[in-house]
Write a protein that holds these residues in place. Structure first.
Motif, PDB file in Angstrom:
ATOM      1  N   ASP A  96      35.398  -0.114  44.026  1.00  0.00           N
ATOM      2  CA  ASP A  96      35.779   0.605  45.251  1.00  0.00           C
ATOM      3  C   ASP A  96      37.236   1.044  45.192  1.00  0.00           C
ATOM      4  O   ASP A  96      37.578   2.162  45.572  1.00  0.00           O
ATOM      5  N   ALA A  97      38.067   0.156  44.688  1.00  0.00           N
ATOM      6  CA  ALA A  97      39.489   0.479  44.607  1.00  0.00           C
ATOM      7  C   ALA A  97      39.733   1.607  43.604  1.00  0.00           C
ATOM      8  O   ALA A  97      40.539   2.515  43.846  1.00  0.00           O
ATOM      9  N   ARG A  99      37.612   3.918  42.747  1.00  0.00           N
ATOM     10  CA  ARG A  99      37.102   5.166  43.315  1.00  0.00           C
ATOM     11  C   ARG A  99      38.128   5.762  44.283  1.00  0.00           C
ATOM     12  O   ARG A  99      38.395   6.955  44.268  1.00  0.00           O
ATOM     13  N   ALA A 100      38.706   4.883  45.113  1.00  0.00           N
ATOM     14  CA  ALA A 100      39.705   5.369  46.066  1.00  0.00           C
ATOM     15  C   ALA A 100      40.881   5.990  45.330  1.00  0.00           C
ATOM     16  O   ALA A 100      41.434   7.005  45.741  1.00  0.00           O
ATOM     17  N   PRO A 125      41.557   9.636  51.631  1.00  0.00           N
ATOM     18  CA  PRO A 125      41.598   8.785  50.426  1.00  0.00           C
ATOM     19  C   PRO A 125      42.909   8.003  50.308  1.00  0.00           C
ATOM     20  O   PRO A 125      42.917   6.879  49.805  1.00  0.00           O
ATOM     21  N   CYS A 126      43.996   8.592  50.826  1.00  0.00           N
ATOM     22  CA  CYS A 126      45.296   7.917  50.750  1.00  0.00           C
ATOM     23  C   CYS A 126      45.339   6.700  51.663  1.00  0.00           C
ATOM     24  O   CYS A 126      46.201   5.833  51.505  1.00  0.00           O
ATOM     25  N   PHE A 128      42.877   4.613  51.824  1.00  0.00           N
ATOM     26  CA  PHE A 128      42.142   3.545  51.149  1.00  0.00           C
ATOM     27  C   PHE A 128      42.768   3.162  49.810  1.00  0.00           C
ATOM     28  O   PHE A 128      42.321   2.230  49.166  1.00  0.00           O
ATOM     29  N   SER A 129      43.763   3.932  49.363  1.00  0.00           N
ATOM     30  CA  SER A 129      44.450   3.585  48.132  1.00  0.00           C
ATOM     31  C   SER A 129      45.932   3.902  48.269  1.00  0.00           C
ATOM     32  O   SER A 129      46.320   5.060  48.422  1.00  0.00           O
TER      33      SER A 129
END
Ligand SMILES: Nc1ncnc2c1ncn2[C@@H]1O[C@H](COP(=O)(O)OP(=O)(O)OP(=O)(O)O)[C@@H](O)[C@H]1O
Ligand SMILES: [Mg+2]
Lengths: 253, 423
Positions: A96-97, A99-100, A125-126, A128-129
């Protein structure tokens, strides 16, 4: 370890030389239902900055393949390596990380979170990462600044559009917002699942050109899925899923 | 950062569902307002109930039931079936174990408020709440035969001030047909509000009670009542023969049980002595059934509110699969999806409860005087407190817990759907 650059198409050796592949699939199999393997991909690779057109008939498993690549689904066997990380060996949270941080995804339609504004959708997206947020900041001063810049590049520069609810936009505009979201923070690979099928022919061409340019500008690879072969000319390389899928003959009886 | 993102998403998705979101919030708000309101009034009722008398060791009256005695002597509800004699009163008052006594002689009413005959011991020894004594808002205790000291509510609602002349009526109705209009009383004192039945009484001396009734001994007006003017009454012997009840304070708490036994086996006449604390809790037990029922009903209303939250989330689940896939594609973990839905429930519960408490306090502020006047339930100390916080947090906790069900389904969907949801 195999020297992967030797296995690439000679024509793209320039693009990918000196760096490892962005995506590598080896002996990947996947079945939705037990004993019904719809995908068996012995080998598939995408080099850095490569723009690939993936075609295949409806139901051949293109969308399923993208879910596997993004780490949302896990294959029954085989190895998927994204930017040097072995996804199949990684924990779900690591996938998941990753992908983000390193993927941008554009769907056929309904790409946007309906209750967020256009700008917030692009910036998502920013959220989540942190790493991706940092890259967006480096490139645009701030996340919002970079989101605005990307929107402007994709022809959605008007300030009044940014605060709008995403669902108030036309389908073509929504697809461009989705492209901006996929591009923000310069991910290593962009997965586009028939993003133009809801657009008319003129808009299609414009959209693909813009997407390709922006991918090139930030060095992102692009995996573009469609069954419309006329679009293939915009890409470096065309891959037929049926050709790389060893399970094809069984699945498509 | 992840929490802030999810909280923002939960918030915004709620805002987006304007109509259903508002209705859900309203349902939750109403259930919280009702529940908290009922609890507040209940606690208020109980508190003001228990505040009514403190520091007294025994309440003594003619033999009847303990609850009955408590009701008419302290709460001024109903009437004594029998009286105790003045001789018994004097004997008990002079018992070496007794520190003080307050005589109570109930009977008449004035515009619906009870007239109580007593003596200066009421002002000196009556205790309520946390050992508070009666204090005068203005004026002083009665001294003259026709002096009257008003409870706070009597003075406020009837608009009486010091120096006003008032006429005390016979019987208990709001309007009396047989006013004792030839014996005007003068207001000499007004007490501070206590939140007890004292607020609703007019206190006069014991001889004053006798004086009012001169010429009324048969229960109807005799010619004597008409010719007996106030001045003539003064010359009579107005020593009372009977009393309704008395409050007893002992020198030592340790003697209370023995004293109670002595009084309950009194030789001269059948008396009943009760310990106020015990009688109060007995009385509360009887009232308590209704009170607990009310609590149970309002708790059910809270449960309904929670179910509304659950339903509001469950029904959106399918139409939001698409949205969940989008969130997955930008990097949300299945756990984030789970947490997002739990957060949404918590946010609804939080906002709903907050709204409900606001509604409640706005309502209470508007209704407090009415409740106080009608039910005698003082809403003092019913302001926002720890209890509200407990309600808020508990509701959020329960809503989150229940939301785990839809959240778990969304979690499963997120794992099964992949990136493309077929809707
Ligand atoms: N969530 C799912 N659960 C079970 N089976 C699925 C699911 N999604 C897809 N499939 C099956 O997997 C196969 C491949 O579907 P997929 O959507 O990947 O095809 P596609 O190549 O993307 O087709 P199209 O061009 O129509 O989008 C189909 O037979 C489909 O029925
Ligand atoms: Mg598809």
């Amino acid at each position: 370890m195999i020297d992967l650059s030797l296995l690439r198409f000679p024509g793209f050796a320039m693009v990918s030389s000196g760096s490892s592949s962005v995506l590598l699939l080896e002996e990947v199999t996947f079945a939705w239902r037990a004993n019904e393997v719809i995908l068996h991909i012995p080998y598939f690779e995408i080099g850095k900055g490569e723009r690939i057109f993936l075609r295949g008939p409806s139901g051949s498993g293109k969308s399923t393949l993208l879910s596997l690549i993004s780490g949302v689904l896990t294959p029954q066997s085989g190895k998927i390596q994204l930017l040097g990380t072995n996804m199949t060996g990684a924990r779900a949270s690591e996938r998941d990380a990753l992908r983000a941080r390193e993927l941008g995804v554009i769907f056929q339609m309904f790409n946007l979170v309906p209750y967020l504004s256009v700008l917030e959708n692009v910036a998502l997206p920013c959220r989540f990462s942190a790493a991706r947020g940092l890259r967006a900041k480096q490139s645009g001063g701030s996340i919002e600044g970079e989101a605005g810049r990307l929107l402007a590049r994709l022809g959605l520069g008007e300030a009044h559009l940014r605060g709008r609810k995403a669902t108030d936009l036309s389908v073509g505009q929504q697809q461009r917002v989705a492209a901006a979201r996929a591009l923000i923070g310069g991910p290593g690979l962009i997965l586009a699942d028939e993003p133009t099928s809801a657009l008319d022919t003129d808009a299609r061409g414009v959209f693909i050109e813009l997407l390709s340019e922006e991918c090139a500008a930030r060095g992102s690879s692009l995996l573009f899925v469609s069954h419309d072969l006329s679009l293939a000319t915009h890409f470096d390389r065309t891959v037929d899923l049926c050709a790389i899928n060893a399970a094809f003959s069984h699945a498509q009886a | 950062m992840r929490l802030a993102t999810l909280l923002n998403l939960a918030f915004r998705s709620l805002l987006n569902r304007r109509v259903t979101g508002a209705l859900t919030l309203m349902a939750v708000a109403l259930s919280v307002a009702l529940f908290t309101g009922v609890e507040k009034v209940r606690q208020g009722a109980r508190a003001s109930f228990e505040r009514t008398v403190s520091g007294a060791d025994l309440i003594v009256g003619a033999r009847s039931g303990p609850i009955n005695l408590l009701l008419y002597s302290i709460f001024r509800v109903g009437d004594a079936t029998a009286n105790m004699t003045w001789r018994s009163y004097e004997e008990i008052a002079s018992d070496p174990r007794v520190a003080w006594t307050i005589p109570l002689s109930l009977g008449d009413a004035h515009k619906g408020y009870r007239v109580v005959g007593t003596d200066e011991n009421l002002f000196e020894h009556y205790r309520f709440g946390e050992d508070q004594t009666l204090t005068f808002a203005s004026g002083e205790p009665f001294r003259d035969l026709f002096d009257v000291v008003l409870g706070a509510e009597v003075a406020r609602n009837l608009g009486y001030r010091i120096g006003d002349d008032i006429v005390l009526s016979h019987g208990l109705g709001e309007v009396s047909f047989a006013d004792h209009d030839n014996k005007p009383f003068k207001v000499v004192g007004i007490l501070e509000a206590t939140g007890t039945p004292i607020d609703r009484s007019l206190n006069v001396s014991l001889p004053a009670i006798e004086a009012i009734h001169v010429g009324w001994e048969t229960g109807a007006k005799t010619p004597l009542a008409t010719i007996m003017t106030a001045d003539r009454v003064r010359s009579l012997d107005l020593k009372p023969d009977e009393l309704t009840a008395m409050i007893v304070g002992l020198k030592s708490r340790g003697t209370v049980l023995k004293m109670q036994r002595d009084l309950n086996t009194y030789r001269e006449e059948p008396l009943l002595a009760v310990i106020p604390g015990i009688a109060l809790s007995q009385l509360w037990e009887t009232v308590g059934i209704a009170e607990r029922l009310l609590s149970a009903v309002s708790a059910c209303v809270i449960a309904v509110g929670l179910v509304v939250i659950l339903v509001s989330i469950l029904t959106t689940l399918n139409e939001r699969r698409r949205e969940m896939a989008i969130l997955r594609s930008v990097g949300a973990a299945p756990g984030d999806i789970f947490f997002l839905l739990v957060l949404e429930a918590a946010v609804i519960a939080f906002l709903g409860a907050l709204l409900g408490l606001l509604v409640l306090y706005a309502g209470l502020m508007g209704l407090a005087p009415l409740i106080q006047a009608r039910a005698g339930v003082s809403l003092v100390g019913l302001g926002p407190g720890v209890f509200d916080l407990v309600v808020l947090v508990t509701l959020m906790g329960l809503a989150s817990f229940m939301a785990m069900f839809p959240a778990w389904r969304a979690f499963r969907n997120a794992l099964a759907d992949g990136l493309t949801v077929r809707v």
